[in-house]
Design an enzyme around this catalytic site. Structure first.
Site, mmCIF file in Angstrom:
data_model
loop_
_atom_site.group_PDB
_atom_site.id
_atom_site.type_symbol
_atom_site.label_atom_id
_atom_site.label_comp_id
_atom_site.label_asym_id
_atom_site.label_seq_id
_atom_site.Cartn_x
_atom_site.Cartn_y
_atom_site.Cartn_z
ATOM 1 N N GLN A 1 -5.128 -0.695 -4.677
ATOM 2 C CA GLN A 1 -5.759 -1.818 -5.364
ATOM 3 C C GLN A 1 -6.544 -1.374 -6.596
ATOM 4 O O GLN A 1 -6.573 -2.071 -7.611
ATOM 5 C CB GLN A 1 -6.661 -2.579 -4.391
ATOM 6 C CG GLN A 1 -7.250 -3.855 -4.985
ATOM 7 C CD GLN A 1 -8.032 -4.655 -3.960
ATOM 8 O OE1 GLN A 1 -7.702 -4.659 -2.769
ATOM 9 N NE2 GLN A 1 -9.076 -5.333 -4.397
ATOM 10 N N CYS B 1 0.842 -1.186 0.000
ATOM 11 C CA CYS B 1 0.000 0.000 0.000
ATOM 12 C C CYS B 1 0.887 1.249 0.000
ATOM 13 O O CYS B 1 1.765 1.399 0.844
ATOM 14 C CB CYS B 1 -0.899 -0.020 1.234
ATOM 15 S SG CYS B 1 -1.688 1.554 1.609
ATOM 16 N N GLU B 2 0.647 2.148 -0.951
ATOM 17 C CA GLU B 2 1.497 3.334 -1.052
ATOM 18 C C GLU B 2 1.201 4.358 0.037
ATOM 19 O O GLU B 2 1.983 5.287 0.231
ATOM 20 C CB GLU B 2 1.342 3.985 -2.425
ATOM 21 C CG GLU B 2 -0.010 4.589 -2.704
ATOM 22 C CD GLU B 2 -0.082 5.237 -4.077
ATOM 23 O OE1 GLU B 2 -0.838 6.200 -4.216
ATOM 24 O OE2 GLU B 2 0.602 4.778 -5.006
ATOM 25 N N HIS B 3 0.098 4.195 0.752
ATOM 26 C CA HIS B 3 -0.256 5.160 1.789
ATOM 27 C C HIS B 3 0.445 4.880 3.116
ATOM 28 O O HIS B 3 0.774 5.803 3.857
ATOM 29 C CB HIS B 3 -1.767 5.173 2.014
ATOM 30 C CG HIS B 3 -2.541 5.581 0.799
ATOM 31 N ND1 HIS B 3 -3.782 5.071 0.489
ATOM 32 C CD2 HIS B 3 -2.233 6.442 -0.193
ATOM 33 C CE1 HIS B 3 -4.216 5.613 -0.632
ATOM 34 N NE2 HIS B 3 -3.292 6.441 -1.071
ATOM 35 N N HIS B 4 0.647 3.589 3.429
ATOM 36 C CA HIS B 4 1.223 3.235 4.732
ATOM 37 C C HIS B 4 2.442 2.332 4.621
ATOM 38 O O HIS B 4 3.027 1.970 5.643
ATOM 39 C CB HIS B 4 0.171 2.526 5.594
ATOM 40 C CG HIS B 4 -1.083 3.309 5.782
ATOM 41 N ND1 HIS B 4 -2.230 3.085 5.039
ATOM 42 C CD2 HIS B 4 -1.364 4.338 6.602
ATOM 43 C CE1 HIS B 4 -3.167 3.934 5.405
ATOM 44 N NE2 HIS B 4 -2.671 4.709 6.356
ATOM 45 N N HIS C 1 -6.023 -5.989 3.400
ATOM 46 C CA HIS C 1 -5.083 -4.891 3.559
ATOM 47 C C HIS C 1 -4.655 -4.783 5.022
ATOM 48 O O HIS C 1 -5.505 -4.579 5.901
ATOM 49 C CB HIS C 1 -5.726 -3.570 3.122
ATOM 50 C CG HIS C 1 -5.997 -3.498 1.653
ATOM 51 N ND1 HIS C 1 -5.322 -2.636 0.813
ATOM 52 C CD2 HIS C 1 -6.859 -4.186 0.870
ATOM 53 C CE1 HIS C 1 -5.765 -2.791 -0.423
ATOM 54 N NE2 HIS C 1 -6.700 -3.726 -0.416
ATOM 55 N N CYS D 1 -3.154 -2.435 6.385
ATOM 56 C CA CYS D 1 -3.391 -1.093 6.923
ATOM 57 C C CYS D 1 -4.785 -0.983 7.527
ATOM 58 O O CYS D 1 -5.058 -0.068 8.307
ATOM 59 C CB CYS D 1 -3.191 -0.034 5.842
ATOM 60 S SG CYS D 1 -4.248 -0.212 4.411
#
Length: 212
Positions: free
Chosen positions: A142, A101-104, A170, A172
């Site tokens: 995703q 995941c590019e956010h976390h 996920h 996250c």
């Protein structure tokens, strides 16, 4: 400085395409130095025995987990395209997906189910999971992953239609944030003939069917 192969493995060498694990020593050194600082900021001692090699291990791990940036998925498909007058649905289901995941920077993982309807060309079946691998081994969300796989197959093979469904868990969501352990995220993307409800329903039926 050129990229050197500190760790090298080959799965395929088919028509010029091969899978290689590469570690760039300059990048490893830079990433590792940052992680030593991060460990210290977390309250750890990066010089203690158990953590001495952790920054380097993390740097190599990150390079492997994001090696998809160095792969051209279209070339994977072109390496095994064949003229064939087959015009029925081709389905490859239960393809394992592992991504970040590019956010976390936490993993998400699950399965992809992919179908296409040929229009003069088919592709070697192993190449479809390799396309999934190429896009999933990048920092991702995703939704984008689903569209990238669809668009790559549509653009390269020019089939009558492409269908992609991805189901993932996920970390996250389960390890932090809302902390819901059993939630699954499903995304889908369709082109061409799969816009037709009957064709799409056939695909969904096939990916949920059991061979038992």
């Amino acid at each position: 400085m050129k990229e050197h192969d500190l760790n090298y493995s080959t799965e395929d060498n088919e028509k010029g395409y091969e899978k290689i694990e590469r570690y760039n020593p300059l990048k490893i050194e830079r990433i590792a130095s940052h992680y030593a600082e991060i460990l210290a900021d977390l309250g750890e001692d990066p010089t203690r025995e158990g953590l001495l090699k952790t920054p380097e291990r993390v740097a190599k791990s990150l390079q492997f987990l994001t090696h998809g940036y160095d792969i051209k998925p279209e070339e994977i498909l072109r390496s095994a395209m064949f003229k064939e007058e087959y015009s029925q649905m081709v389905v490859v289901k239960d393809i394992e997906v592992y991504s970040m995941c590019e956010h976390h920077l936490l993993p998400f993982f699950g399965k992809a189910h992919i179908a296409y309807i040929p229009n003069g060309h088919i592709v070697g079946l192993s190449k479809i999971p390799r396309v999934v691998e190429a896009y999933s081994r990048r920092l991702q969300v995703q939704e984008r992953l689903t569209n990238e796989i669809r668009d790559c197959i549509q653009k390269t093979l020019a089939p009558l239609g492409v269908a992609v469904v991805i189901e993932c868990r996920h970390l996250c969501m389960s390890m932090r944030g809302i902390q819901k352990q059993n939630s699954v995220t499903t995304t889908s993307a369709f082109t061409g003939a799969f816009a037709n409800e009957r064709t799409r329903s056939e695909f969904l039926k096939l990916i949920t069917a059991s061979l038992d």
